[in-house]
Each structure stands twice: as C-alpha cells, then as structure tokens.
Scaffold this active site. Structure first.
Site, PDB file in Angstrom:
ATOM      1  N   GLU A 158     -37.526  23.966  33.375  1.00 17.35           N
ATOM      2  CA  GLU A 158     -38.518  22.908  33.581  1.00 17.35           C
ATOM      3  C   GLU A 158     -37.994  21.531  33.205  1.00 17.35           C
ATOM      4  O   GLU A 158     -38.570  20.508  33.585  1.00 17.35           O
ATOM      5  CB  GLU A 158     -39.790  23.205  32.800  1.00 17.35           C
ATOM      6  CG  GLU A 158     -39.699  23.059  31.297  1.00 17.35           C
ATOM      7  CD  GLU A 158     -41.054  23.259  30.638  1.00 17.35           C
ATOM      8  OE1 GLU A 158     -41.425  22.384  29.836  1.00 17.35           O
ATOM      9  OE2 GLU A 158     -41.721  24.263  30.927  1.00 17.35           O
ATOM     10  N   GLU A 194     -49.100  34.111  49.809  1.00 10.41           N
ATOM     11  CA  GLU A 194     -50.237  34.855  50.351  1.00 10.41           C
ATOM     12  C   GLU A 194     -50.804  34.254  51.632  1.00 10.41           C
ATOM     13  O   GLU A 194     -51.594  34.905  52.325  1.00 10.41           O
ATOM     14  CB  GLU A 194     -51.348  34.941  49.292  1.00 10.41           C
ATOM     15  CG  GLU A 194     -51.053  35.912  48.170  1.00 10.41           C
ATOM     16  CD  GLU A 194     -50.916  37.352  48.655  1.00 10.41           C
ATOM     17  OE1 GLU A 194     -51.643  37.738  49.596  1.00 10.41           O
ATOM     18  OE2 GLU A 194     -50.065  38.082  48.122  1.00 10.41           O
TER      19      GLU A 194
END
Length: 308
Positions: free
Chosen positions: A121, A90
């Site tokens: 992960e 963004e």
C-alpha cells in the site's frame, strides 16, 4: 500531581481512533462481544445512506464514462482493494461485463487478493499494470483512512492522464480527496477493534461499491425489469437462471427458451432480443452491437420503437 497527556489519536482519521463502546472488549464474554459487533455493524447502512447523494453523482459519472467508451477503474489496497476486486469480477457472471468496462487494480497485484502484503500500500501502481487510465476513464480510489499512498498515487496519475477521479473513504479530512473530483464519505467512525477497517469500514465499502456498480449496470440497460439478462449461460446454474429469466421476460415455454438460448450459443441477451424483438440471432446481435449491449434498446429498434 497531574501529568500532561498528548492523545496520540487526536490527529488520526476516525477509522483509526478508539471506540468508546469497546474499551472493555477483552473482558466481555462471547455473547457480549458478538452483540457489540452487531450493534456497531447496524450503524453502517446509515453511513452509506448519508452518502447516497455523492454516490448518485458517482453513478452518473460512471454512466458518462461508459457511454463515451471509457472504463471504470478501482484502485485499492488491503481490504478495500480486495472488496473492489470482488465487485469488479462479479460483474462478468452477473452482467456480462469484463475488463473492457471495469478494471480492478490491487496494490501488490492480484496475488495479494489471497496473500496479504501490507507494504504494497506504500507503493505506487505498477506501470505494467494494464490497462492504464486515459482521458475517457473514471478512476475510483478506495481507502478507509483516506491516506493510502497507493491510492493517492493512482488518483494523481489519473488526473495527469485527464481521467475523472473519485474517492471512497471514511475520513472527512482524507488527504486523497485533494486528488479526487468527488469524495464519497462513508463515515463509519472507530472500529470495535481499533484500526481493524475490515469491519465497519470494509462493510460500508462493499455496500457502496455494490450499490454503485448495480445502479450503473441498471442505468446502462443491462437488466430487463429486475432480471439479469446480459450474462452468458456459462455453467449449469447460469443456464438455469437464463432459461428462467427468458421464460419470465418473454412469456414463453421452457422448451422455447432453451431452444432459443441454444440457437444463440448461450448468449442470454441475444436470446432475449430474438424472443422479444423477432428475427434471427444474427439480427439480434447486430441490434445489440448498435445499442451498446442493451437488450431493451435493441428490442425497441427491432420493433420500430414499440415499448417492449
């Protein structure tokens, strides 16, 4: 006769422990569940507030990094990684900042932004994941429990490369903190649903990262007062916002703002410097380049140091 009971949660990070307030969760009606979640969510801003001194240190570290020509890297897995990716992405439409300044690395690659791959992960960052951090950079690991192997491996590699390192976690005893120069603790405690860290922990991560990146962009000179002025007018909404901001910042008419924006190829910062500092788009672009894309500094240069 009583039996000894070893509490399996005793050694867990706070984000993985059971929340006493939600022990009867499965027997509550809908309204009661929503009220409980809302009550727990209301504690998150306080946890972020308590971390503001460390978050301020992180902003200053980011500022030093950008001024030295380095990048800020986010490394996260699962929810934390997706929140970090969203924050970094963004910055382009908001401040005109792309991967030349902010890079988000997500365990399993960007494809796991849409499709979860929980095993990722436990892996180390892919060596092919570019650009890798170097000694000019700041690397921030994001992990609720503070022990995600992907984040630990990223921080360890960053230190070996000479980069500055930081950790955002919800665990005061986070194992990853041993590889971070700065630990920003977002102590949100146990979740309503045990271990569901997309809830309070994730909300705290979003608040903290939004605050970090916004403060860093402001301190980097990428706003004019509280107006977004450094993103290009790439679509109808952004163009309308750019025109409105130019009108407000420079006290010009809509037609003046639109003509100048068009003359500057939709580059809002360039148009602002033309309107506020005078001169041609080429002169404005040169001033912006000399001042690291900061409109305020570029205008001061073009006006001989006069306050815009």
């Amino acid at each position: 006769m009583s039996l000894d009971f070893d509490d399996p949660s005793a050694a867990l990070p706070p984000t993985e422990r059971r929340n006493p307030a939600s022990l009867a969760l499965d027997r509550m009606d809908t309204t009661a569940i929503l009220e409980l979640i809302n009550d727990q969510d209301a504690t998150v801003p306080g946890a972020v507030r308590a971390a503001l001194p460390q978050l301020a240190e992180l902003v200053e570290a980011g500022l030093r990094t950008l001024r030295a020509g380095g990048r800020v890297h986010y490394y996260g897995a699962g929810t934390g990684g997706r929140i970090a990716l969203g924050d970094a992405v963004e910055l382009g439409p908001t401040y005109g900042v792309g991967e030349e300044r902010f890079v988000a690395h997500l365990a399993g690659g960007h494809r796991t932004a849409a499709v979860a791959r929980e095993g990722a992960e436990d892996e180390s960052p892919d060596p092919a994941d570019r650009p890798p951090p170097d000694e000019r950079d700041l690397v921030i690991g994001i992990t609720a429990g503070g022990g995600t192997p992907y984040v630990i491996a990223a921080l360890r590699a960053a230190r070996a490369a000479g980069a500055s390192t930081a950790l955002l976690s919800g665990n005061p005893q986070a194992p990853a903190a041993g590889f971070a120069d700065l630990h920003v603790l977002l102590d949100t405690g146990p979740e309503v649903v045990t271990g569901s860290t997309r809830m309070k922990a994730g909300t705290a991560q979003k608040l903290a990262l939004n605050a970090f990146s916004t403060a860093l962009m402001v301190r980097s000179g990428r706003t004019w007062s509280n107006l977004m002025v450094t993103a290009s007018a790439a679509n109808t909404k952004l163009r309308e916002r750019a025109v409105r901001n130019l009108m407000t910042a420079c006290q010009v008419t809509r037609s003046q703002a639109e003509r100048t924006l068009d003359a500057c190829d939709g580059q809002t910062a360039t148009a602002l410097v033309v309107l506020a500092g005078g001169g041609t788009p080429e002169r404005a672009r040169t001033a912006l380049e000399r001042n690291h894309g900061q409109p305020w500094a570029a205008v001061r240069e073009l006006t001989g140091g006069r306050q815009p």
